[in-house]
Design a protein around this motif. Structure first.
Motif, PDB file in Angstrom:
ATOM      1  N   LYS A   1       0.835  -1.211   0.000  1.00 31.05           N
ATOM      2  CA  LYS A   1       0.000   0.000   0.000  1.00 31.05           C
ATOM      3  C   LYS A   1       0.866   1.256   0.000  1.00 31.05           C
ATOM      4  CE  LYS A   1      -4.082   1.800   2.436  1.00 31.05           C
ATOM      5  NZ  LYS A   1      -4.934   1.813   1.230  1.00 31.05           N
ATOM      6  N   ARG A   2       1.944   1.240   0.803  1.00 25.93           N
ATOM      7  CA  ARG A   2       2.843   2.390   0.859  1.00 25.93           C
ATOM      8  C   ARG A   2       3.585   2.570  -0.467  1.00 25.93           C
ATOM      9  NH1 ARG A   2       3.498   7.362   2.132  1.00 25.93           N
ATOM     10  NH2 ARG A   2       5.610   7.976   2.670  1.00 25.93           N
TER      11      ARG A   2
ATOM     12  N   ASP B   1       1.253   4.158  -2.869  1.00 28.24           N
ATOM     13  CA  ASP B   1       1.096   5.584  -2.541  1.00 28.24           C
ATOM     14  C   ASP B   1       2.200   6.416  -3.177  1.00 28.24           C
ATOM     15  OD1 ASP B   1      -1.156   5.099  -1.043  1.00 28.24           O
ATOM     16  OD2 ASP B   1      -0.106   5.049   0.873  1.00 28.24           O
TER      17      ASP B   1
ATOM     18  N   ALA C   1       1.634   9.175  -5.945  1.00 29.26           N
ATOM     19  CA  ALA C   1       1.649  10.541  -5.403  1.00 29.26           C
ATOM     20  C   ALA C   1       2.817  11.367  -5.931  1.00 29.26           C
ATOM     21  CB  ALA C   1       1.683  10.490  -3.874  1.00 29.26           C
TER      22      ALA C   1
ATOM     23  N   ILE D   1       0.405  12.605   1.678  1.00 29.33           N
ATOM     24  CA  ILE D   1       0.609  11.196   1.313  1.00 29.33           C
ATOM     25  C   ILE D   1       2.094  10.871   1.254  1.00 29.33           C
ATOM     26  CG2 ILE D   1       0.272   9.462  -0.495  1.00 29.33           C
ATOM     27  CD1 ILE D   1      -2.334  10.930  -1.220  1.00 29.33           C
TER      28      ILE D   1
ATOM     29  N   SER E   1      -2.788   7.883   3.296  1.00 22.15           N
ATOM     30  CA  SER E   1      -2.604   6.962   2.170  1.00 22.15           C
ATOM     31  C   SER E   1      -3.418   7.515   1.012  1.00 22.15           C
ATOM     32  CB  SER E   1      -3.088   5.563   2.553  1.00 22.15           C
ATOM     33  OG  SER E   1      -2.918   4.667   1.480  1.00 22.15           O
ATOM     34  N   PHE E   2      -3.175   6.998  -0.192  1.00 24.90           N
ATOM     35  CA  PHE E   2      -3.973   7.453  -1.321  1.00 24.90           C
ATOM     36  C   PHE E   2      -5.421   6.995  -1.165  1.00 24.90           C
ATOM     37  CE2 PHE E   2      -4.995   8.791  -5.512  1.00 24.90           C
ATOM     38  CZ  PHE E   2      -3.968   9.636  -5.895  1.00 24.90           C
TER      39      PHE E   2
ATOM     40  N   LYS F   1      -4.764   3.960   7.821  1.00 28.68           N
ATOM     41  CA  LYS F   1      -4.469   5.366   7.568  1.00 28.68           C
ATOM     42  C   LYS F   1      -5.635   6.028   6.834  1.00 28.68           C
ATOM     43  CE  LYS F   1       0.596   5.506   7.209  1.00 28.68           C
ATOM     44  NZ  LYS F   1       1.720   5.759   6.264  1.00 28.68           N
TER      45      LYS F   1
ATOM     46  N   GLY G   1      -7.350   8.460   4.033  1.00 28.70           N
ATOM     47  CA  GLY G   1      -7.030   8.477   2.611  1.00 28.70           C
ATOM     48  C   GLY G   1      -7.544   9.703   1.884  1.00 28.70           C
TER      49      GLY G   1
ATOM     50  N   ASP H   1      -7.661  -1.093  -4.174  1.00 28.81           N
ATOM     51  CA  ASP H   1      -7.060   0.242  -4.163  1.00 28.81           C
ATOM     52  C   ASP H   1      -6.933   0.794  -5.579  1.00 28.81           C
ATOM     53  OD1 ASP H   1      -6.893   0.516  -1.465  1.00 28.81           O
ATOM     54  OD2 ASP H   1      -4.715   0.649  -1.363  1.00 28.81           O
TER      55      ASP H   1
END
Length: 489
Positions: A272-273, A276, A280, A369, A375-376, A404, A406, A440
């Motif tokens: 997930k990170r 992002d 981003a 982000i 997070s996105f 987190k 979003g 996501d």
């Protein structure tokens, strides 16, 4: 009363089955969508054979090569149509189906253009693909209007009975009424009238909506509907959504559902990170000219600050400062009261109206982000004082902070700015309990469609400070009277 074995109920079921074309719905829509994709591919094929194939100086395409490229185009069309809901005829409004189709066509042709450039080992003219896009939009519009016309004639809206309890149900009635082309509530009955009275009334309807009633009574109604083949739309409780994400255990001869109590695993958080940062950072660079122009416009309008910083809560209620472009007048909350923007809010500046409608005001959150505050994709970050207020009525609202916060998320894509906290909680919990990397990606792509939907930015009603709705006079009215009034109209 027995739940199973009612002869009158069986007679009604036989009548219902003879008039029900629903089993053929998927097949009809599948072939309608297949024809649409074939038509779009044929239009692209005309441009490919007529122009783009001759630009392939380094590669000679033979018959199978042409077919492979056209098949790839059709797959891209199917992928984006599935992603945006362009195939959901009958489920979405006509305008939303068309918007989904247009977005699918735009992204399909963008990807196809890059593929053609790669195959040509250089930049080719996008003019023919632009003409292809226009032709596809015209043909797709005509085809979808034909299909939707016949769909609405074949599949009439379900005649629905609403079963409600103590919680106010008027708001639910008005929500369903907005889609009367698909769902039509013709009557309502309170759960307190008993299952015998409800079962008798149910015989005149094709489906029921089971509102927010007690679990015990809901189980009885749901079992009756299942036994008598009555379609039942159920408003889920928070515990239902938690169980949706539970693991199924088949070690014993008694089925188990395992709710682990924690959210994302280490590998999920890592993926997930990475997603992002992959999105981003490039977006910040690409959109920097837009952000610069927005900053200049805000500064020149009233000489006030460009950015608006506000304390919000992220994972486990950790506080951070969210960054947004200022869309309201300076000192919009000079009275010290935290409140959401309402419809026609006088505090919003002319520039603010534009950047809120286009979601440009949210772009500085890309910095949040990158810093790791957000997070996105995730639940929308709320202010600490608003969270405390919501938690007084529903302590479960804190469940949203298991991940987190979003920039976009399930509640933002499928809800609105003024979605009630209880519904927002359910939407966010559904995301948390069913999280996947694929989800996501889908929500990020769906955000483009959400930005283009006007109703997604609706403010709260005048006089409301938060999205929490008080019991209004309408909600105190008899729900049956409200339904009858709607039917009369």
């Amino acid at each position: 009363m027995e739940i199973i074995g009612d002869k009158a109920g069986e007679r009604v079921n036989m009548e219902r089955e003879t008039k029900n074309y629903d089993p053929y719905k998927r097949t009809i829509l599948f072939f309608a969508s297949l024809v649409n994709i074939i038509l779009m591919t044929l239009i692209f094929a005309y441009a490919w054979y007529g122009y783009y194939a001759s630009t392939m100086f380094q590669i000679t395409f033979y018959r199978k090569g042409h077919y492979a490229l056209l098949a790839l185009y059709a797959l891209l069309m199917f992928f984006f149509s599935t992603m945006y809901g362009g195939l959901k005829i009958g489920q979405l409004r006509r305008i939303e189906v068309m918007l989904s189709q247009y977005l699918s066509l735009v992204f399909t042709n963008i990807v196809a253009y890059f593929i053609i450039c790669l195959l040509a080992f250089g930049i080719v003219s996008p003019t023919y693909l632009f003409l292809v896009l226009l032709a596809e939009m015209v043909v797709s519009t005509i085809w979808n209007f034909i299909i939707i016309h016949f769909y609405n004639r074949i599949f009439q809206p379900w005649k629905i009975l609403l079963i409600y309890g103590e919680r106010p149900a008027a708001d639910l009635v008005y929500k369903v009424e907005a889609r009367r082309d698909k769902y039509a509530i013709y009557d309502a009955i309170n759960i307190d009238e008993g299952i015998d009275a409800i079962a008798e009334k149910m015989k005149s309807f094709q489906a029921v909506i089971i509102g927010d009633i007690s679990a015990i009574k809901r189980n009885d109604i749901l079992k009756y509907c299942y036994a008598h083949k009555v379609r039942a739309y159920v408003i889920p409780k928070v515990s239902d959504i938690i169980l949706m994400g539970a693991d199924r255990i088949h070690v014993f001869d008694t089925p188990f559902l395992l709710s682990k109590g924690y959210t994302l695993s280490f590998d999920q958080r890592l993926a997930k990170r990475a997603l992002d940062l992959m999105i981003a950072v490039p977006l910040t660079v690409i959109l920097s000219p837009v952000m610069l122009l927005t900053a200049l416009a805000i500064r020149l309008y009233d000489r006030g600050p460009v950015f608006y910083k506000q304390v919000r809560c992220t994972k486990y209620n950790r506080e951070f400062e969210i960054i947004k472009f200022r869309s309201m007048i300076v000192n919009a909350e000079s009275d010290g009261v935290a409140k959401l923007a309402s419809e026609n809010d006088s505090r919003i500046t002319p520039i603010g109206h534009f950047i809120r409608a286009t979601r440009i005001d949210e772009l500085p959150q890309l910095l949040n982000i990158i810093r790791g505050d957000m997070s996105f994709v995730g639940p929308r970050p709320e202010r600490p004082e608003i969270i405390r207020e919501y938690c007084e009525d529903m302590p479960e609202f804190n469940f949203r902070t298991r991940v987190k916060a979003g920039l976009t998320g399930f509640a933002q894509v499928y809800g609105k700015y003024n979605t009630t906290p209880y519904d927002k909680l359910k939407l966010d919990l559904f995301y948390i309990e069913n999280y996947s990397f694929w989800m996501d990606l889908k929500l990020i792509l769906m955000t483009v469609k959400t930005v283009l939907k006007k109703d997604a930015t609706e403010g709260v009603a005048e006089g409301q400070v938060t999205a929490q709705k008080e019991d209004s006079g309408q909600d105190q009215e008899s729900v049956e009277e409200i339904v009858k009034e709607i039917v009369r109209k």
